[in-house]
Design an enzyme around this catalytic site. Structure first.
Site, PDB file in Angstrom:
ATOM      1  N   ASP A 146      15.534  -1.758  -5.821  1.00 16.19           N
ATOM      2  CA  ASP A 146      14.938  -2.316  -4.609  1.00 16.19           C
ATOM      3  C   ASP A 146      15.772  -3.524  -4.204  1.00 16.19           C
ATOM      4  OD1 ASP A 146      12.823  -0.477  -4.525  1.00 16.19           O
ATOM      5  OD2 ASP A 146      11.550  -1.731  -5.786  1.00 16.19           O
ATOM      6  N   ASP A 160      11.684   3.936   0.022  1.00 13.14           N
ATOM      7  CA  ASP A 160      10.298   3.500   0.212  1.00 13.14           C
ATOM      8  C   ASP A 160       9.944   3.489   1.697  1.00 13.14           C
ATOM      9  OD1 ASP A 160      10.163   3.065  -2.548  1.00 13.14           O
ATOM     10  OD2 ASP A 160      10.672   0.943  -2.351  1.00 13.14           O
TER      11      ASP A 160
END
Length: 187
Positions: A146, A160
């Protein structure tokens, strides 16, 4: 023909008029759209993660919009907000199940909006599944990369984003009564 039916198309019907028999090729085109969207979402996610690891690992975060948005590398073994870090294998199984379900739905797909939504979901699931399978600490236990860090929110990635956008589109389509097979429910 109702506006919604014109937009999403109609499924192949036995004994249909000649213009309606075009549903079979239209269905194939919808599946191609699904896979094209999935490939683009997957590729963007994969490339962005490679760049993020190269540019951000062992480096300070990069401020994009002051303190509002930064690029900061985080390896997340859990789900959103770092929840469930001990269940990485479970998340791998869930992502695999999502991919299988989308593949099954694709066989009866006649709706362009559903093709786009499912393509986003598929591309995002594949992106995070790739991390879980191939990244450290080991096979099927890997941490997802991330790197998009808005202020006061969870750090996330493009996979995501694709999953969330696909999910929102699916909810909207469901509320509008549009099904993946092209039928429209008027409740």
């Amino acid at each position: 023909m109702a506006e919604a039916e014109r937009i999403i198309g109609t499924p192949d019907v036995e004994g249909a008029a000649p213009e309606e028999t075009e549903a079979q090729p239209r269905g194939r085109r919808r599946v191609l759209v699904l896979f094209a969207v999935a490939v683009v979402a997957y590729a963007l996610d994969l490339v962005s993660k490679l760049i993020a690891v190269e540019k951000l690992e062992n480096h300070p975060p990069i401020e994009v919009i002051g303190d509002l948005l930064k690029f900061e590398l985080v390896r997340n073994p859990g789900a959103a907000f770092g929840i469930g870090e001990a269940f990485t294998v479970i998340f791998t199984i869930i992502a695999t199940s999502v991919i299988v379900v989308i593949a099954r739905i694709a066989r009866k797909l006649y709706s362009l909006p559903w093709a786009i939504a499912l393509g986003l979901l598929l591309g995002g699931a594949l992106g995070n599944l790739t991390d879980r399978i191939f990244r450290s600490p080991g096979r099927f236990e890997g941490a997802v990369v991330d790197f998009i860090a808005p202020a006061h929110f969870a750090v996330f990635n493009l996979a995501d984003s694709a999953i969330v956008c696909g999910g929102i589109l699916i909810v909207i389509l469901s509320f509008r009564g549009l099904d993946p097979d092209g039928t429209v429910h008027k409740d």
